[in-house]
Design an enzyme around this catalytic site. Structure first.
Site, mmCIF file in Angstrom:
data_model
loop_
_atom_site.group_PDB
_atom_site.id
_atom_site.type_symbol
_atom_site.label_atom_id
_atom_site.label_comp_id
_atom_site.label_asym_id
_atom_site.label_seq_id
_atom_site.Cartn_x
_atom_site.Cartn_y
_atom_site.Cartn_z
ATOM 1 N N LEU A 135 0.843 -1.200 0.000
ATOM 2 C CA LEU A 135 0.000 0.000 0.000
ATOM 3 C C LEU A 135 0.875 1.246 0.000
ATOM 4 C CD1 LEU A 135 -2.956 1.057 0.256
ATOM 5 C CD2 LEU A 135 -2.542 1.174 2.715
ATOM 6 N N HIS A 239 6.860 2.439 10.809
ATOM 7 C CA HIS A 239 7.416 3.685 10.302
ATOM 8 C C HIS A 239 6.433 4.812 10.593
ATOM 9 C CE1 HIS A 239 8.747 6.646 7.281
ATOM 10 N NE2 HIS A 239 9.876 5.979 7.206
#
Length: 343
Positions: A135, A239
């Site tokens: 994604l 992240h």
């Protein structure tokens, strides 16, 4: 630079094709590394598109080793604004390795103390599961619901093609990285055994596969307490750009069960396919006409098999007999069989 407002109904998700190579390469240049499913390598991207084309064309009754690549397209201009993919069955071409984080309890009768420490075990527990991944949305388009459209289109693809996927579905999230593109977890553990930096190893894995991990990665458990502080702090953390993606996964019923990526330490979440919220709540319907104007509630709508798959977020109206009236700007026509869910 301010992000321009988006017209959600002008965007749709569809299968990728060879003509999307330039658009995917432009997206890959924006990832900043650590994004295995979207390598910044034209030949590797072309190979992924070719494999995806073969996956859509395959006649199957159960998952083998397919990779279905999707793109988010702006219908009026053809711009490719994002991408996502689904893997029908991991661990076929090469082992699907993870680290499993467990707690080890040790007791000393003489000292009268019990010590608990976390341990990492190299495992391939997800072999045979399906994966939603890859994604990535252009930075200018991360508002207005496009990320939700792209992410959730994968679940309606699963719902429309159940025999092609496993009962268990996982999602890997990119782990923490420094501004220079290096990864604290890699530097603190795996990098010591491979003689290369994170970016080099990640690029090699994206193009050549991960057999080199099986060849060189230590097979013994790793005590987390022995890792550098920065590596420990990165363990199981996404992240900073993946925080929203993790929240969306959790809203769909995915959960973290202690599995982390062996490269960057990012979390792996999983659930049963039947328990994914969008899959559970999807309602089958038939489009019986085109609504005049707008005013209906925005719904996530998907229809079409394999290369004919389309997904969009559109204002819909229900007819008196419970069928759908779709807006004229959407990709669906009267008579189409679709699934729709809340948006």
């Amino acid at each position: 630079m301010a992000t321009a407002a988006v017209n959600l109904s002008e965007w749709r998700v569809r299968p990728a094709g060879p003509s999307d190579l330039c658009g995917l390469k432009a997206l890959a240049e924006l990832t900043g590394g650590g994004f295995t499913n979207l390598p910044n390598d034209r030949a590797a991207l072309a190979e992924r598109i070719e494999r995806s084309e073969a996956s859509y064309a395959a006649l199957l009754t159960e998952p083998q080793d397919e990779n279905y690549l999707l793109v988010l397209e702006h219908a009026p201009t053809g711009r490719i604004g994002g991408t996502a993919c689904l893997f029908s069955r991991v661990g076929v071409r090469w082992p699907f390795y993870s680290y499993k984080l467990t707690t080890l309890s040790m007791h000393s009768k003489e000292l009268g103390r019990t010590f608990r420490t976390q341990v990492l075990h190299l495992v391939n527990d997800f072999e045979g599961a399906s994966e939603v991944g890859g994604l990535f949305l252009h930075p200018d388009l991360r508002t207005g619901g496009l990320g939700r459209l792209l992410a959730r289109s994968r679940y309606l693809f699963l719902a429309l093609h159940r025999p092609r996927f496993g009962d268990r579905v996982l999602a890997e999230l990119r782990g923490r990285m420094r501004p220079d593109g290096s990864a604290p977890f890699w530097d603190g553990l795996a990098g010591k055994f491979f003689g290369m930096g994170f970016q080099e190893a990640d690029a090699f894995n994206a193009v050549q596969g991960n057999q080199f991990i099986a060849d060189l990665m230590p097979k013994y458990p790793v005590y987390v307490a022995m890792l550098p502080d920065e590596a420990r702090e990165a363990l199981g953390q996404p992240h900073e750009q993946g925080q929203a993606a993790m929240r969306m996964l959790e809203a769909e019923g995915f959960a973290f069960h202690g599995y982390v990526d062996i490269f960057d330490g990012g979390p792996t979440l999983d659930t049963r396919l039947a328990d994914i919220r969008t899959v559970r709540e999807a309602v089958p319907a038939r489009v019986t006409g085109i609504a005049n104007g707008h005013g209906g509630a925005i719904r996530l709508v998907a229809g079409g098999q394999l290369k004919q798959f389309r997904c969009a977020a559109l204002p819909l109206r229900m007819s008196d007999d419970g069928e759908l009236l779709a807006g004229a700007e959407g990709p669906f026509q009267s008579g189409d069989e679709v699934l729709h869910a809340h948006f």
